[in-house]
Design an enzyme around this catalytic site. Sequence first.
Site, PDB file in Angstrom:
ATOM      1  N   THR B 339       0.977  -1.111   0.148  1.00 42.56           N
ATOM      2  CA  THR B 339      -0.531   0.340  -0.205  1.00 42.56           C
ATOM      3  C   THR B 339       1.051   1.469  -0.093  1.00 42.56           C
ATOM      4  O   THR B 339       1.816   1.555   0.036  1.00 42.56           O
ATOM      5  CB  THR B 339      -1.013   0.055   1.534  1.00 42.56           C
ATOM      6  OG1 THR B 339      -0.218  -0.477   2.571  1.00 42.56           O
ATOM      7  CG2 THR B 339      -2.388  -0.484   1.081  1.00 42.56           C
ATOM      8  N   ASP B 340       0.466   2.598  -0.644  1.00 38.27           N
ATOM      9  CA  ASP B 340       0.642   3.900  -0.195  1.00 38.27           C
ATOM     10  C   ASP B 340       0.376   4.592   1.228  1.00 38.27           C
ATOM     11  O   ASP B 340       0.399   5.764   1.468  1.00 38.27           O
ATOM     12  CB  ASP B 340       0.229   4.270  -1.278  1.00 38.27           C
ATOM     13  CG  ASP B 340       0.369   4.127  -2.948  1.00 38.27           C
ATOM     14  OD1 ASP B 340       1.266   3.390  -2.547  1.00 38.27           O
ATOM     15  OD2 ASP B 340      -0.887   3.793  -3.589  1.00 38.27           O
ATOM     16  N   SER B 365       1.185   9.011   4.848  1.00 40.99           N
ATOM     17  CA  SER B 365       0.356   8.394   3.386  1.00 40.99           C
ATOM     18  C   SER B 365       1.635   8.959   2.679  1.00 40.99           C
ATOM     19  O   SER B 365       2.402   9.634   2.016  1.00 40.99           O
ATOM     20  CB  SER B 365      -0.173   9.274   3.538  1.00 40.99           C
ATOM     21  OG  SER B 365      -0.928   9.398   2.231  1.00 40.99           O
ATOM     22  N   ARG B 366       2.060   8.195   1.784  1.00 37.59           N
ATOM     23  CA  ARG B 366       3.012   7.739   0.708  1.00 37.59           C
ATOM     24  C   ARG B 366       2.916   9.233  -0.556  1.00 37.59           C
ATOM     25  O   ARG B 366       3.673   9.918  -0.698  1.00 37.59           O
ATOM     26  CB  ARG B 366       4.050   6.679  -0.253  1.00 37.59           C
ATOM     27  CG  ARG B 366       4.409   6.114   1.572  1.00 37.59           C
ATOM     28  CD  ARG B 366       4.624   4.614   1.074  1.00 37.59           C
ATOM     29  NE  ARG B 366       5.166   3.763   2.457  1.00 37.59           N
ATOM     30  CZ  ARG B 366       4.797   2.762   1.960  1.00 37.59           C
ATOM     31  NH1 ARG B 366       4.356   2.053   0.965  1.00 37.59           N
ATOM     32  NH2 ARG B 366       4.974   1.654   3.285  1.00 37.59           N
ATOM     33  N   VAL B 367       1.545   9.582  -0.201  1.00 35.55           N
ATOM     34  CA  VAL B 367       1.147   9.859  -1.290  1.00 35.55           C
ATOM     35  C   VAL B 367       1.623  12.025  -1.127  1.00 35.55           C
ATOM     36  O   VAL B 367       1.697  12.761  -2.067  1.00 35.55           O
ATOM     37  CB  VAL B 367      -0.210   9.774  -1.911  1.00 35.55           C
ATOM     38  CG1 VAL B 367      -0.685  11.173  -2.830  1.00 35.55           C
ATOM     39  CG2 VAL B 367       0.036   8.720  -2.454  1.00 35.55           C
TER      40      VAL B 367
END
Lengths: 201, 504
Positions: B339-340, B365-367
């Site tokens: 997951t991101d 949250s990698r975004v």
Amino acid sequence: MNTDSVAYTYAMALSQIDGVDLKKKEAEMILVSEAFQSPEIKLYFDSPTISIADKKEKLKKAFGQSVSKEVLNFLFLVLDKHRETFILSICAGLTEIADKEFNRVRPYVILSRNYPEKELKKIISEIEALINVHRKDFGIENQSDKIEFIHKVEVQPDLLGGIYMRVGDYMWDSSLSRFLKDWKQRVLSGAVDQNAVIVAE
Amino acid sequence: MKVNTDEIVSVLKREIAEYGKELNVEEVGTVLEVGDGIARVYGLTGVMANEMVEFQNGIMGLAFNLEENSVGVVVLGDYLNIREGFVVKRTQRILEVPTGEALIGRVVNPLGEPLDGKGPINTKKSRPIEIIAPGIAKRHPVHEPMQTGIKAIDSMIPIGRGQRELIIGDRGTGKTAIAIDTIINQKGNGVICVYVAIGQKSSTVANVVEKLAKAGAMYYTIVVSASASDPAAMQYIAPYSGTAMAEEFMYTDGKATLCVYDDLSKQANAYRQMSLLLRRPPGREAYPGDVFYLHSRLLERAVKMNEKYGNGSLTALPIIETQAGEVSAYIPTNVISITDGQIYLQPNLFASGVRPAVDVGISVSRVGSNAQIKAMKKVAGTLRLDLAQFRSLEAFSQLGTELDAATQKQIDRGLRLVELLKQGQYQPLTVEMQVVGIYAGTKGYLDSIPVEKVRLYESELYKWIEATHRDVFDVVREKKELPSDARLKEVLSEFTEFFKKEHK
């Protein structure tokens, strides 16, 4: 046919033994398998407490006169390798090999009712003609040689009408019960216009 | 309804006349053995992997293991009604489910059959449950926010449309609540939501459906349920079915969609059960070797499509239940790596009344801020910093030592921010409310408010601005920008004074 790979390997070896005709070997193995279908005989040969020598002795007594030396030796080998539980499957495997060799097809036909012999013959010949024309659809590899048919015919009134036929792993169902089932599915999925048959009050 | 028999006869006649014009030979097999939801079938030589097969009593199955001499079929129904010798027919179709508008507001099983007693689902559309995820060329980087309505998440762990954000935590930490709040918050946004319940009690699913219906969320939501009593195969295919249903809206209508998988640990358990019964070799924790691919191929289908391919999106919110906070177990580590980002829920935070119990320290949250509006980006930066400082100083305060004024001030600020981030269930907040609330917290307007009154302050602030200074909300909502500092200062100072007077 339902044979596992061990049994099929033994059947293949038996089919390739020189000296005896494949048809004869098949007939002899069918004879043996008929005997092995008896639970008592099967129990005797499956039992680990009875020695191989005793089992061989019994086999020789039972089939020594009725089967060829090659088939008897093969049965002894099966006992030596402790593969006696596979005898029925080996026989089925041999039949499968012989069917391929002699271009035999075994249609299993279900009809909705009993037909007089004359009509039944006509149906059978129609079925044979159909299979001959659609060999590829029925998974028959040999496209040119004459087919030898071995029919098995049953009657099942649930069919309502028409014919159900199975050749190996292929099925042709043109029965009325199947048609009604498909039609019901089509009505439910909306493929048939429901307004054509249902009038709202 | 009155059934017109004459009409039936005429339609039947027509059908009969057209029937059998072409030879329909079907490939079949025979059931050798059946047990524990798995049937071993001899024949079906040409069957495809994942092809649907039909047993002679109408029960469907999934060709799962293609072996040398037999086919391992997973039974998608009551296997007790299947006997040795049954004929199994190929359907020549990869498992597919009905899709389209007719499914919205419905509760269905993973085969798309209704479970809510509201009649048949009238749709002609269908989609295969397994597809290859779109490649790089069709994708657009995640840039639009998928607002959850939860302050702690939208401000510090922002989720974007097309992102895959894991919700992870022990049982009873509020994982489902976050997912449900997110669905409820999509009201009026045009986002189609799919809630996939895997291995849950039917009563729990009924409860969720009721909550969604009460909040008016069933008008844009599909619920796919494979409950604990359903066969393992149903639990295994449920997330793929839900995704296929969402994909129809994304690919065909270019809509934004949201899929919640509640939860993937139970799906992995179902897959493990099936694999062991099919005698696939067990690996770590007895899961089969391809359990990573089980989840990666599912979550890879979460996507933000580019303009050329319709601009739709599929946001995935997988849920994983940990045992005693063990995030280093096999399935949690797998899904974390796929997951991101993850929202980590702590049982001790939950017990101490911090709800949602999001541990903002380890949740990521990698975004990142790409999925935030400008206004939120501005206020959230300070929030994260303030909370980080608070956490490092919190330990000192517990020692009972005397603290200097500046440190005490930071601790006081932190306590109020933690209080501010608490939020009731089923009470999602709009982004403009969140922005103003967090701004008030980070700029110190709450410093003079007692901690126990922070939530009251917050709720009254929103009502007050809505009633008297709507322009503040309008700027954030429409321009996505933060109103000028002067305007915010004016409004917040005025309200803080008013609140202090009212609640002396």
